[in-house]
Design an enzyme around this catalytic site. Structure first.
Site, short mmCIF file in Angstrom:
data_model
loop_
_atom_site.label_atom_id
_atom_site.label_comp_id
_atom_site.label_asym_id
_atom_site.label_seq_id
_atom_site.Cartn_x
_atom_site.Cartn_y
_atom_site.Cartn_z
N GLY A 1 -32.22 -55.52 49.24
CA GLY A 1 -31.63 -54.28 48.69
C GLY A 1 -30.71 -53.62 49.68
O GLY A 1 -29.62 -53.15 49.34
N ASP A 2 -31.11 -53.61 50.94
CA ASP A 2 -30.28 -52.99 51.99
C ASP A 2 -28.97 -53.75 52.12
O ASP A 2 -27.89 -53.18 52.33
CB ASP A 2 -31.02 -53.03 53.32
N1 LIG Z 1 -35.31 -63.93 44.10
C1 LIG Z 1 -34.01 -63.62 44.20
N2 LIG Z 1 -33.06 -64.54 43.86
C2 LIG Z 1 -31.75 -64.22 43.95
N3 LIG Z 1 -31.28 -63.03 44.39
C3 LIG Z 1 -32.20 -62.10 44.74
C4 LIG Z 1 -33.60 -62.32 44.68
N4 LIG Z 1 -34.25 -61.19 45.10
C5 LIG Z 1 -33.27 -60.31 45.41
N5 LIG Z 1 -32.05 -60.85 45.20
C6 LIG Z 1 -30.76 -60.20 45.40
O1 LIG Z 1 -30.91 -59.03 46.19
C7 LIG Z 1 -30.57 -57.86 45.44
C8 LIG Z 1 -31.55 -56.74 45.76
O2 LIG Z 1 -32.84 -57.23 45.49
P1 LIG Z 1 -34.02 -56.24 44.99
O3 LIG Z 1 -33.76 -55.82 43.62
O4 LIG Z 1 -35.28 -56.95 45.32
O5 LIG Z 1 -33.78 -54.95 45.92
P2 LIG Z 1 -34.91 -54.09 46.64
O6 LIG Z 1 -36.18 -54.10 45.86
O7 LIG Z 1 -34.32 -52.78 46.97
O8 LIG Z 1 -35.07 -54.93 47.97
P3 LIG Z 1 -35.73 -54.44 49.38
O9 LIG Z 1 -36.29 -53.06 49.17
O10 LIG Z 1 -36.79 -55.47 49.66
O11 LIG Z 1 -34.60 -54.49 50.35
C9 LIG Z 1 -30.60 -58.29 43.97
O12 LIG Z 1 -29.70 -57.49 43.20
C10 LIG Z 1 -30.15 -59.73 44.07
O13 LIG Z 1 -28.72 -59.79 44.18
O1 LIG Z 2 -41.25 -47.99 54.59
P1 LIG Z 2 -39.82 -48.03 54.10
O2 LIG Z 2 -38.90 -47.27 55.02
O3 LIG Z 2 -39.64 -47.65 52.65
O4 LIG Z 2 -39.36 -49.58 54.14
C1 LIG Z 2 -39.31 -50.22 55.39
C2 LIG Z 2 -38.97 -51.69 55.15
O5 LIG Z 2 -39.95 -52.35 54.34
O6 LIG Z 2 -37.71 -51.73 54.47
C3 LIG Z 2 -36.96 -52.82 54.97
C4 LIG Z 2 -36.59 -53.72 53.81
O7 LIG Z 2 -35.84 -52.96 52.87
C5 LIG Z 2 -37.78 -53.53 56.04
O8 LIG Z 2 -36.96 -53.94 57.12
C6 LIG Z 2 -38.78 -52.45 56.45
O9 LIG Z 2 -40.01 -52.98 56.94
#
Ligand SMILES: Nc1ncnc2c1ncn2[C@@H]1O[C@H](COP(=O)(O)OP(=O)(O)OP(=O)(O)O)[C@@H](O)[C@H]1O
Ligand SMILES: O=P(O)(O)OC[C@@]1(O)O[C@H](CO)[C@@H](O)[C@@H]1O
Length: 304
Positions: free
Chosen positions: A247-248
């Site tokens: 997501g980041d």
């Molecule tokens: N299993 C996957 N296969 C392909 N692309 C993925 C997958 N998981 C995540 N992505 C890519 O990453 C983007 C962000 O993923 P996600 O929706 O999981 O964000 P998030 O939950 O905010 O992630 P995080 O908080 O772990 O950084 C998606 O829009 C997609 O482009």
């Molecule tokens: O506890 P928060 O701040 O919500 O999330 C922190 C975290 O899970 O977010 C990043 C992935 O998005 C990781 O690098 C880190 O460990």
């Protein structure tokens, strides 16, 4: 300059296990430590894309030293404020699924916060600030306060956080907000089962002041909604290795390409997120560039 603010950075301790047994001694031969925290991850991907960035926030202890030295060795400018207590270690357990254990992190005092305010007051209208991640329990309303400070100075900002911490900043018109599907359902207070429901929920956040909403959907790609247009971008083909930071990376891809046109922003957003998901750590530039051409932008007819 794009400044990221990480109130609660982390050392991400990734542990890979074929099997995990609660209550037993589990040994892993595959572990890794990465700098973590949502804003820091945004700066790391911006740096990969060749976009000037400085990481701000709070660090402490030996884990804070690790974060500062590792980012500096990677050429990522950082100007963290030192606090009492150690920066947290977040465990990322990879078995046949991904399990995360995130610590609370050190307390941020009012004096610590005042120093961050002074840093933000020194910025100018050409700068952009990205707030991302959790905040200490004694400063639940800090994003609302800091976004008002930036709004008064006509400094643009984007934010990736959850719940009321996000909603409270909408009146100050964040350039980008990036909820995932779970976070959006929590904000609107209901299950979102169809694309139309998701689009209408994003429009509720636009109506409250957000300029652009990027709803990320994991392997389902992402949905982009603003007052002019709606796009769905399916995720490109690839094998999931580690979705932490995906997501980041999406936030970084969108903001890093600001000025290159919306289509480029969306391609780099989804390519960056998926490239990270297909990588053990955050994506490298080459991983992102390899996927950019594979991102499909599906324009969604005006939803009546
Ligand atoms: N299993 C996957 N296969 C392909 N692309 C993925 C997958 N998981 C995540 N992505 C890519 O990453 C983007 C962000 O993923 P996600 O929706 O999981 O964000 P998030 O939950 O905010 O992630 P995080 O908080 O772990 O950084 C998606 O829009 C997609 O482009
Ligand atoms: O506890 P928060 O701040 O919500 O999330 C922190 C975290 O899970 O977010 C990043 C992935 O998005 C990781 O690098 C880190 O460990």
């Amino acid at each position: 300059m794009i400044y990221t603010v990480t109130f609660n950075p982390s050392v991400d301790y990734v542990v890979r296990l074929k099997e995990f047994e609660m209550g037993a001694l589990n040994r892993s031969s595959d572990t890794a430590k990465y700098t973590g925290g949502k804003g820091i991850n945004v700066s790391r991907i911006l740096n990969e894309l060749g976009v000037e960035t400085t990481a701000l926030g709070f660090v402490g202890g030996f884990t804070g030293d690790f974060i500062e030295s590792t980012l500096s060795k990677s050429g990522i400018k950082n100007d963290f404020l030192r606090v009492e207590g150690d920066t947290r270690i977040n465990v990322k357990l990879k078995t046949d699924e991904e399990t995360e254990i995130n610590g609370a992190g050190p307390i941020i005092t009012d004096d610590d916060l005042a120093k961050l305010e002074d840093q933000l007051k020194s910025l100018n209208e050409s700068d952009h600030v990205v707030f991302a991640g959790s905040v200490p329990s004694n400063h639940k309303d800090v994003y609302e306060f800091l976004s008002s400070l930036l709004h008064e100075r006509n400094i643009g900002f984007s934010i990736d956080t959850e719940g009321q911490k996000l909603v409270s900043t909408l009146k100050y018109h964040p350039y980008l907000i990036k909820p995932n599907d779970v976070e959006l359902e929590e904000i609107v207070g209901c299950k979102l089962s169809t694309q139309e429901e998701r689009i209408n929920a994003c429009r509720e956040l636009l109506a409250q002041g957000a300029s652009n909403v990027l709803l990320t959907l994991g392997s389902g790609g992402a949905l982009f909604v603003n007052t002019d247009t709606v796009y769905h971008m399916p995720s490109p083909p690839g094998t999931l290795k580690n979705s932490v930071g995906a997501g980041d990376s999406t936030v970084a891809g969108f903001i890093g390409k600001k000025g290159s046109g919306l289509e480029a922003q969306l391609r780099y957003a989804v390519a960056s997120g998926s490239a990270t998901a297909f990588n053990d750590d955050l994506a490298k530039r080459a991983d992102i560039e390899r996927l950019v051409g594979k991102i499909e932008l599906q324009s969604i007819e005006e939803v009546k």
